[in-house]
Design a protein around this motif. Structure first.
Motif, mmCIF file in Angstrom:
data_model
loop_
_atom_site.group_PDB
_atom_site.id
_atom_site.type_symbol
_atom_site.label_atom_id
_atom_site.label_comp_id
_atom_site.label_asym_id
_atom_site.label_seq_id
_atom_site.Cartn_x
_atom_site.Cartn_y
_atom_site.Cartn_z
ATOM 1 N N ASN A 209 0.849 -1.192 0.000
ATOM 2 C CA ASN A 209 0.000 0.000 0.000
ATOM 3 C C ASN A 209 0.881 1.237 0.000
ATOM 4 O OD1 ASN A 209 -2.096 1.847 0.220
ATOM 5 N ND2 ASN A 209 -2.132 1.706 2.456
ATOM 6 N N THR A 210 1.089 1.814 -1.171
ATOM 7 C CA THR A 210 1.891 3.028 -1.265
ATOM 8 C C THR A 210 1.030 4.279 -1.335
ATOM 9 O OG1 THR A 210 2.048 3.193 -3.699
ATOM 10 C CG2 THR A 210 3.582 1.693 -2.594
ATOM 11 N N TYR A 211 -0.202 4.148 -1.785
ATOM 12 C CA TYR A 211 -1.032 5.313 -2.136
ATOM 13 C C TYR A 211 -1.917 5.832 -1.016
ATOM 14 C CZ TYR A 211 -0.819 6.629 -7.131
ATOM 15 O OH TYR A 211 -0.469 7.153 -8.346
ATOM 16 N N TYR A 212 -2.485 4.926 -0.230
ATOM 17 C CA TYR A 212 -3.652 5.285 0.561
ATOM 18 C C TYR A 212 -3.353 5.242 2.057
ATOM 19 C CZ TYR A 212 -5.646 4.127 -3.980
ATOM 20 O OH TYR A 212 -5.900 4.063 -5.331
ATOM 21 N N GLY A 213 -3.301 6.443 2.687
ATOM 22 C CA GLY A 213 -3.118 6.504 4.120
ATOM 23 C C GLY A 213 -4.333 5.959 4.850
ATOM 24 N N PRO A 214 -4.179 5.707 6.153
ATOM 25 C CA PRO A 214 -3.057 6.118 7.005
ATOM 26 C C PRO A 214 -1.944 5.081 7.171
ATOM 27 C CG PRO A 214 -4.836 5.270 8.369
ATOM 28 C CD PRO A 214 -5.309 5.164 6.945
ATOM 29 N N ASN A 215 -2.035 3.940 6.499
ATOM 30 C CA ASN A 215 -1.106 2.839 6.804
ATOM 31 C C ASN A 215 -0.119 2.575 5.670
ATOM 32 O OD1 ASN A 215 -3.183 1.839 5.165
ATOM 33 N ND2 ASN A 215 -3.016 -0.238 5.984
ATOM 34 N N VAL A 216 0.476 3.645 5.125
ATOM 35 C CA VAL A 216 1.527 3.489 4.122
ATOM 36 C C VAL A 216 2.867 3.297 4.845
ATOM 37 C CG1 VAL A 216 2.792 4.623 2.258
ATOM 38 C CG2 VAL A 216 0.304 4.869 2.404
ATOM 39 N N PRO A 217 3.592 2.227 4.571
ATOM 40 C CA PRO A 217 4.875 2.012 5.244
ATOM 41 C C PRO A 217 5.896 3.087 4.873
ATOM 42 C CG PRO A 217 4.082 -0.020 4.208
ATOM 43 C CD PRO A 217 3.225 1.096 3.696
ATOM 44 N N THR A 218 6.831 3.338 5.762
ATOM 45 C CA THR A 218 7.906 4.287 5.497
ATOM 46 C C THR A 218 8.921 3.684 4.527
ATOM 47 O OG1 THR A 218 9.282 3.470 7.302
ATOM 48 C CG2 THR A 218 7.698 5.231 7.828
ATOM 49 N N ALA A 219 9.782 4.534 3.994
ATOM 50 C CA ALA A 219 10.847 4.044 3.121
ATOM 51 C C ALA A 219 11.746 3.056 3.865
ATOM 52 C CB ALA A 219 11.663 5.220 2.587
ATOM 53 N N ALA A 220 12.056 3.349 5.123
ATOM 54 C CA ALA A 220 12.917 2.450 5.898
ATOM 55 C C ALA A 220 12.246 1.096 6.103
ATOM 56 C CB ALA A 220 13.260 3.087 7.245
ATOM 57 N N ARG A 221 10.957 1.104 6.391
ATOM 58 C CA ARG A 221 10.244 -0.156 6.588
ATOM 59 C C ARG A 221 10.205 -0.964 5.290
ATOM 60 N NH1 ARG A 221 9.404 -4.038 10.254
ATOM 61 N NH2 ARG A 221 7.263 -4.822 10.323
ATOM 62 N N CYS A 222 10.051 -0.266 4.165
ATOM 63 C CA CYS A 222 10.030 -0.957 2.877
ATOM 64 C C CYS A 222 11.386 -1.590 2.578
ATOM 65 C CB CYS A 222 9.631 0.011 1.772
ATOM 66 S SG CYS A 222 7.878 0.457 1.824
ATOM 67 N N HIS A 223 12.447 -0.896 2.931
ATOM 68 C CA HIS A 223 13.777 -1.474 2.725
ATOM 69 C C HIS A 223 13.979 -2.687 3.629
ATOM 70 C CE1 HIS A 223 18.258 -1.629 2.797
ATOM 71 N NE2 HIS A 223 18.050 -1.451 1.507
ATOM 72 N N ASP A 224 13.510 -2.577 4.880
ATOM 73 C CA ASP A 224 13.566 -3.736 5.784
ATOM 74 C C ASP A 224 12.791 -4.916 5.186
ATOM 75 O OD1 ASP A 224 15.034 -2.321 7.681
ATOM 76 O OD2 ASP A 224 13.274 -1.784 8.877
ATOM 77 N N LEU A 225 11.629 -4.627 4.617
ATOM 78 C CA LEU A 225 10.822 -5.688 4.002
ATOM 79 C C LEU A 225 11.594 -6.351 2.879
ATOM 80 C CD1 LEU A 225 8.130 -7.206 3.483
ATOM 81 C CD2 LEU A 225 7.446 -5.269 2.034
ATOM 82 N N GLY A 226 12.232 -5.555 2.026
ATOM 83 C CA GLY A 226 13.008 -6.128 0.936
ATOM 84 C C GLY A 226 14.112 -7.036 1.442
ATOM 85 N N GLN A 227 14.829 -6.601 2.455
ATOM 86 C CA GLN A 227 15.905 -7.431 3.000
ATOM 87 C C GLN A 227 15.354 -8.721 3.586
ATOM 88 O OE1 GLN A 227 17.738 -4.419 5.598
ATOM 89 N NE2 GLN A 227 19.530 -4.458 4.241
ATOM 90 N N ALA A 228 14.186 -8.636 4.243
ATOM 91 C CA ALA A 228 13.569 -9.846 4.801
ATOM 92 C C ALA A 228 13.100 -10.780 3.694
ATOM 93 C CB ALA A 228 12.407 -9.460 5.716
ATOM 94 N N ILE A 229 12.596 -10.227 2.604
ATOM 95 C CA ILE A 229 12.227 -11.061 1.456
ATOM 96 C C ILE A 229 13.445 -11.817 0.946
ATOM 97 C CG2 ILE A 229 11.542 -10.968 -0.990
ATOM 98 C CD1 ILE A 229 9.567 -8.732 -0.209
ATOM 99 N N HIS A 230 14.576 -11.124 0.830
ATOM 100 C CA HIS A 230 15.802 -11.781 0.356
ATOM 101 C C HIS A 230 16.211 -12.925 1.285
ATOM 102 C CE1 HIS A 230 19.713 -12.124 -1.640
ATOM 103 N NE2 HIS A 230 20.204 -12.304 -0.425
ATOM 104 N N ARG A 231 16.232 -12.650 2.580
ATOM 105 C CA ARG A 231 16.650 -13.694 3.534
ATOM 106 C C ARG A 231 15.696 -14.877 3.493
ATOM 107 N NH1 ARG A 231 17.453 -9.080 6.834
ATOM 108 N NH2 ARG A 231 15.469 -9.486 7.877
ATOM 109 N N THR A 232 14.398 -14.591 3.401
ATOM 110 C CA THR A 232 13.406 -15.675 3.400
ATOM 111 C C THR A 232 13.545 -16.537 2.156
ATOM 112 O OG1 THR A 232 11.865 -14.309 4.686
ATOM 113 C CG2 THR A 232 10.948 -16.181 3.483
ATOM 114 N N ILE A 233 13.716 -15.916 0.995
ATOM 115 C CA ILE A 233 13.861 -16.680 -0.245
ATOM 116 C C ILE A 233 15.102 -17.550 -0.196
ATOM 117 C CG2 ILE A 233 14.360 -16.476 -2.717
ATOM 118 C CD1 ILE A 233 12.515 -14.006 -2.757
ATOM 119 N N GLU A 234 16.203 -16.985 0.242
ATOM 120 C CA GLU A 234 17.463 -17.722 0.192
ATOM 121 C C GLU A 234 17.555 -18.785 1.278
ATOM 122 O OE1 GLU A 234 20.914 -16.124 -1.267
ATOM 123 O OE2 GLU A 234 19.744 -15.421 -3.001
#
Length: 331
Positions: A209-234
């Protein structure tokens, strides 16, 4: 173990599904937009943007200039499609955003993952009475009819479980109920149609959810999510080859070349702190899709950026339009 073998960032603006002659229809939307977003967080009318920025793009919206940009974007998309052919992924994880094609304000999760064996696209742009340019856009987005796409249910469920264990609260979607135009949206259909070239490669949609507040994650949280996706896949068993795609962006609907170059520069240099620190005010409206790129940048792990391209696609004198970005991470 499964392995992330390719990362991609790709804009999905309607301009990439239309001819230059048809871009005028998207310009008309800018003239009518009462909430054009500047990167300081303000939302202005077109007249206010023009008064503040001046006719900064009047000299670069001539048909010949726009046609050259159209060709450059098509070549970049072809190049990304070729990257996917070479990488031969078993699964493509597409990080995109839902524009009320599946979700509504009645239930808008911050992060959701689709784990069904099949999914259908929305047919929002397939109405018989719609103008021809809308039908063209619909075909480019796989939203001219309800197309069936293959999912990767076991992989998606493992991804959900791994992210929950990593302290992310993930919404889980198993199917799409028949209800009007409801279906998977353009952030996903464009990638399948244009980059996968219609090939039946299983996809796993990550709906951010990037568009619609109030629950849009921050840039830092999105980066954390990406790193967690990488760790989970590998950490997954097996030898699956995985591509991760960040769909959308960059700045729109007021093109901000400084913001776009800051994002691309941080990606090129591996400056993840810069990506994490992009303020909320710069990530409103269409520019919010930069968050999808930030997730992808985290999810590629140690893969280096192989190449990137950028085209500011102005369509009005005030400089509204889209900053179109294209990038590939690989060894």
């Amino acid at each position: 173990m499964a392995q992330v073998v390719l990362g991609i960032g790709a804009s999905h603006t309607p301009l990439l599904t239309l001819t230059v002659e048809q871009w005028q229809h998207r310009a008309a939307a800018d003239y009518a937009n009462r909430e054009l977003n500047l990167s300081d967080g303000r939302l202005l009318t077109y007249e206010q943007v023009l008064a503040e920025l001046g006719p900064r793009s009047a000299d670069v919206i001539a048909p010949g200039i726009l046609a050259a940009k159209e060709r450059a974007c098509a070549a970049a998309l072809d190049r990304l499609a070729d990257e996917l052919v070479r990488a031969a992924p078993d699964v493509v994880v597409i990080v995109g955003d839902d524009h009320h094609e599946m979700f509504t304000s009645a239930n808008q999760p911050a992060i959701s993952i689709y784990h069904g064996a099949q999914m259908v696209t929305s047919d929002l742009f397939g109405d018989e009475g719609a103008p021809p340019w809308v039908h063209d856009m619909g075909r480019g987005y796989l939203m001219d009819a309800q197309h069936r796409l293959d999912g990767a249910p076991d992989f998606a469920l493992d991804l959900i479980r791994g992210l929950v264990d990593a302290h992310f609260d993930i919404g889980a979607c198993s199917h799409i109920e028949a209800n009007g135009h409801v279906g998977l949206g353009h952030a996903y259909g464009f990638i399948v149609q244009r980059l996968l070239r219609g090939r039946s490669v299983p996809i796993v949609p990550v709906l951010l959810n990037t568009y619609y507040g109030p629950n849009v994650p921050t840039a830092a949280r999105c980066h954390d999510l990406g790193q967690a996706i990488h760790r989970t896949i590998e950490a997954m068993p097996g030898d699956q080859r995985v591509a991760v795609v960040g769909s959308g962006g960059l700045s729109h609907f007021v093109v901000d070349e400084d913001l776009d170059q800051r994002v691309l520069g941080a990606i090129r240099s591996g400056d993840h702190a810069a990506l994490r620190s992009i303020p909320r005010g710069a990530l409103n409206s269409g520019s919010s899709e930069i968050l999808n790129w930030i997730v992808a940048a985290g999810a590629v792990g140690p893969l280096p950026l192989a190449w990137s391209e950028y085209q500011p696609l102005f369509r009005t004198p005030a400089g509204t339009g889209v900053g179109a970005g294209f990038a590939a991470w690989r060894l």
